[in-house]
Design a protein around this motif. Structure first.
Motif, PDB file in Angstrom:
ATOM      1  N   TYR A  14       0.866  -1.181   0.000  1.00  0.00           N
ATOM      2  CA  TYR A  14       0.000   0.000   0.000  1.00  0.00           C
ATOM      3  C   TYR A  14       0.899   1.227   0.000  1.00  0.00           C
ATOM      4  O   TYR A  14       2.023   1.197   0.512  1.00  0.00           O
ATOM      5  N   LEU A  15       0.430   2.324  -0.573  1.00  0.00           N
ATOM      6  CA  LEU A  15       1.204   3.564  -0.523  1.00  0.00           C
ATOM      7  C   LEU A  15       0.283   4.774  -0.559  1.00  0.00           C
ATOM      8  O   LEU A  15      -0.881   4.677  -0.968  1.00  0.00           O
ATOM      9  N   GLU A  16       0.825   5.891  -0.125  1.00  0.00           N
ATOM     10  CA  GLU A  16       0.121   7.173  -0.171  1.00  0.00           C
ATOM     11  C   GLU A  16       0.997   8.185  -0.893  1.00  0.00           C
ATOM     12  O   GLU A  16       2.218   8.195  -0.722  1.00  0.00           O
ATOM     13  N   SER A  17       0.367   9.037  -1.714  1.00  0.00           N
ATOM     14  CA  SER A  17       1.143  10.006  -2.474  1.00  0.00           C
ATOM     15  C   SER A  17       0.286  11.236  -2.749  1.00  0.00           C
ATOM     16  O   SER A  17      -0.769  11.434  -2.138  1.00  0.00           O
ATOM     17  N   ASN A  18       0.771  12.038  -3.690  1.00  0.00           N
ATOM     18  CA  ASN A  18       0.060  13.250  -4.085  1.00  0.00           C
ATOM     19  C   ASN A  18       0.039  13.325  -5.602  1.00  0.00           C
ATOM     20  O   ASN A  18       1.053  13.054  -6.257  1.00  0.00           O
ATOM     21  N   ARG A  19      -1.126  13.669  -6.159  1.00  0.00           N
ATOM     22  CA  ARG A  19      -1.281  13.673  -7.620  1.00  0.00           C
ATOM     23  C   ARG A  19      -0.353  14.669  -8.302  1.00  0.00           C
ATOM     24  O   ARG A  19      -0.097  14.577  -9.510  1.00  0.00           O
ATOM     25  N   GLN A  20       0.141  15.636  -7.533  1.00  0.00           N
ATOM     26  CA  GLN A  20       1.080  16.608  -8.085  1.00  0.00           C
ATOM     27  C   GLN A  20       2.380  15.931  -8.525  1.00  0.00           C
ATOM     28  O   GLN A  20       3.056  16.400  -9.440  1.00  0.00           O
ATOM     29  N   LEU A  21       2.708  14.801  -7.906  1.00  0.00           N
ATOM     30  CA  LEU A  21       3.952  14.095  -8.200  1.00  0.00           C
ATOM     31  C   LEU A  21       3.720  13.126  -9.360  1.00  0.00           C
ATOM     32  O   LEU A  21       3.674  11.912  -9.190  1.00  0.00           O
ATOM     33  N   THR A  22       3.577  13.659 -10.555  1.00  0.00           N
ATOM     34  CA  THR A  22       3.203  12.838 -11.714  1.00  0.00           C
ATOM     35  C   THR A  22       4.234  11.753 -12.028  1.00  0.00           C
ATOM     36  O   THR A  22       3.866  10.636 -12.404  1.00  0.00           O
ATOM     37  N   ALA A  23       5.515  12.072 -11.876  1.00  0.00           N
ATOM     38  CA  ALA A  23       6.555  11.071 -12.163  1.00  0.00           C
ATOM     39  C   ALA A  23       6.446   9.902 -11.187  1.00  0.00           C
ATOM     40  O   ALA A  23       6.575   8.739 -11.577  1.00  0.00           O
ATOM     41  N   VAL A  56      -6.775   3.116  -4.829  1.00  0.00           N
ATOM     42  CA  VAL A  56      -7.753   2.531  -3.913  1.00  0.00           C
ATOM     43  C   VAL A  56      -8.222   3.608  -2.944  1.00  0.00           C
ATOM     44  O   VAL A  56      -7.663   4.705  -2.874  1.00  0.00           O
ATOM     45  N   LYS A  57      -9.262   3.295  -2.191  1.00  0.00           N
ATOM     46  CA  LYS A  57      -9.748   4.180  -1.143  1.00  0.00           C
ATOM     47  C   LYS A  57      -9.375   3.555   0.194  1.00  0.00           C
ATOM     48  O   LYS A  57      -9.904   2.525   0.583  1.00  0.00           O
ATOM     49  N   GLY A  58      -8.420   4.162   0.883  1.00  0.00           N
ATOM     50  CA  GLY A  58      -7.958   3.617   2.142  1.00  0.00           C
ATOM     51  C   GLY A  58      -8.446   4.412   3.334  1.00  0.00           C
ATOM     52  O   GLY A  58      -9.300   5.297   3.220  1.00  0.00           O
ATOM     53  N   ALA A  59      -7.884   4.103   4.479  1.00  0.00           N
ATOM     54  CA  ALA A  59      -8.233   4.810   5.715  1.00  0.00           C
ATOM     55  C   ALA A  59      -7.662   6.223   5.679  1.00  0.00           C
ATOM     56  O   ALA A  59      -6.845   6.566   4.825  1.00  0.00           O
ATOM     57  N   ALA A  60      -8.109   7.037   6.607  1.00  0.00           N
ATOM     58  CA  ALA A  60      -7.629   8.418   6.679  1.00  0.00           C
ATOM     59  C   ALA A  60      -6.115   8.434   6.850  1.00  0.00           C
ATOM     60  O   ALA A  60      -5.551   7.662   7.629  1.00  0.00           O
ATOM     61  N   SER A  61      -5.454   9.311   6.095  1.00  0.00           N
ATOM     62  CA  SER A  61      -3.994   9.380   6.115  1.00  0.00           C
ATOM     63  C   SER A  61      -3.500  10.326   7.203  1.00  0.00           C
ATOM     64  O   SER A  61      -4.131  11.347   7.489  1.00  0.00           O
ATOM     65  N   PRO A  62      -2.336  10.017   7.799  1.00  0.00           N
ATOM     66  CA  PRO A  62      -1.741  10.950   8.767  1.00  0.00           C
ATOM     67  C   PRO A  62      -1.045  12.132   8.086  1.00  0.00           C
ATOM     68  O   PRO A  62      -0.585  13.047   8.762  1.00  0.00           O
ATOM     69  N   TYR A  63      -0.980  12.092   6.743  1.00  0.00           N
ATOM     70  CA  TYR A  63      -0.286  13.150   6.010  1.00  0.00           C
ATOM     71  C   TYR A  63      -1.293  14.107   5.358  1.00  0.00           C
ATOM     72  O   TYR A  63      -2.194  13.670   4.627  1.00  0.00           O
ATOM     73  N   ALA A  64      -1.117  15.393   5.566  1.00  0.00           N
ATOM     74  CA  ALA A  64      -2.003  16.396   4.969  1.00  0.00           C
ATOM     75  C   ALA A  64      -1.835  16.431   3.453  1.00  0.00           C
ATOM     76  O   ALA A  64      -2.781  16.743   2.724  1.00  0.00           O
ATOM     77  N   ARG A  65      -0.651  16.103   2.962  1.00  0.00           N
ATOM     78  CA  ARG A  65      -0.376  16.183   1.526  1.00  0.00           C
ATOM     79  C   ARG A  65      -0.947  15.010   0.742  1.00  0.00           C
ATOM     80  O   ARG A  65      -0.957  15.031  -0.491  1.00  0.00           O
TER      81      ARG A  65
END
Length: 323
Positions: free
Chosen positions: A274-283, A296-305
């Protein structure tokens, strides 16, 4: 004199294990004698299988003991000379033979059972003094080797090393500053450091202590990339803290790290990354898709970004067959 095998560390693990086996086997003869059991140590697994299964083929004995067909055939011949086993044709398949214990061998079973009990207790105390999960770690190591052999892993390592002289290695404490600096650099290029970043970057050993891993991409002695695999539960791990030095981006380092983390997750028996990211990071998003991750739709992330979550299903059985 310095111990060369210790100095060579993992590179000499096979030789180290053979030496360890010799240390254990050197006592085996005297232990068998003290229980009046006149057998060779290498016969023990075959006798134990046949004590529970009246008749068995060479193929079945090999499967149940984990030894090769050739090795088991050799042991059966030795035991036959000592009148400990009989070999008879199978009634169902005349091309196959069935192995069974002789009355002489069966007379040894009570003493062998007592010996097995006492040796097992002694070994349990010994292994627990080294590590409470010693045998579980041995099981995990064997499982990983069955999934992908050492020769296959060596070829992959050589390929990774030859690609721009990059080597993927496990994290050690001397790499803590590089792990922190590379990740802080990319985060602050696009976002701001958050409490969860500081928690993992300032104490990377905790990731490993909790069952995860950290891998590094290195050229000579320089760390040029990092990637962590954080344990979420027994079957799910998070791919996190992937960072590549700006001067080395575009060289496929991130893909190499991602593939190495997938292998590490499979070795740990994981069923999902599993991973979390930001759509701004296209690469980065394109890289994750190339590795096989889907949104996927996961649980609430601890990261605001975080505004995208992705996962990759790991199919252990399918992977084994492919390899």
């Amino acid at each position: 004199m310095p111990d060369l095998l210790k100095q060579l560390a993992e590179a000499a693990l096979g030789s180290r294990l053979r030496r360890l086996a010799e240390m254990l086997s050197s006592d085996a003869g005297s232990i068998y004698q003290s229980y009046n059991v006149d057998i060779e140590p290498s016969w023990f697994p075959i006798i134990m299988v046949l004590s529970q299964t009246p008749q068995s083929s060479i193929k079945a004995l090999a499967e149940q003991t984990g030894h090769s067909h050739v090795f088991v055939s050799k042991i059966v011949k030795q035991m036959r000379v000592r009148a400990l086993v009989t070999v008879t044709p199978s009634e169902q398949d005349k091309r196959s033979t069935l192995i069974s214990l002789t009355p002489t061998a069966k007379q040894m079973l009570p003493a062998l059972s007592a010996q097995t009990r006492d040796v097992g207790n002694a070994m349990q105390l010994l292994t627990n003094s080294v590590h409470p999960e010693f045998m579980a770690l041995v099981d995990a190591f064997e499982t990983a080797l069955r999934r992908k052999s050492l020769s296959q892993r060596t070829q992959i390592s050589a390929q990774r090393f030859n690609q721009q002289s990059v080597q993927i290695v496990p994290y050690h404490r001397q790499h803590a500053k590089a792990f922190y600096d590379l990740n802080k650099q990319w985060i602050e290029q696009f976002f701001v450091m958050e409490p969860s970043d500081y928690a993992s970057l300032e104490d990377p050993d905790k990731i490993i202590e909790q069952g995860g891993s950290i891998l590094l991409a290195m050229v000579n002695k320089d760390v040029i990339g990092t990637c962590a695999m954080i344990k979420m539960n027994d079957s799910q791990f998070e791919l996190a803290k992937m960072a590549v030095s700006p001067v080395c981006q575009g060289m496929g380092i991130g893909y190499m790290l991602g593939q190495a983390v997938i292998d590490a997750a499979l070795d740990k028996g994981a069923s999902q990354l599993y991973l979390e990211s930001n759509r701004q990071l296209t690469a980065a998003i394109n890289l994750y898709k190339k590795l096989g991750f889907t949104e996927v739709k996961g649980a609430a992330s601890p990261y605001a970004r975080c505004d995208i979550q992705m996962a990759l299903a790991l199919k252990q059985e399918a992977r084994c067959k492919e390899e």
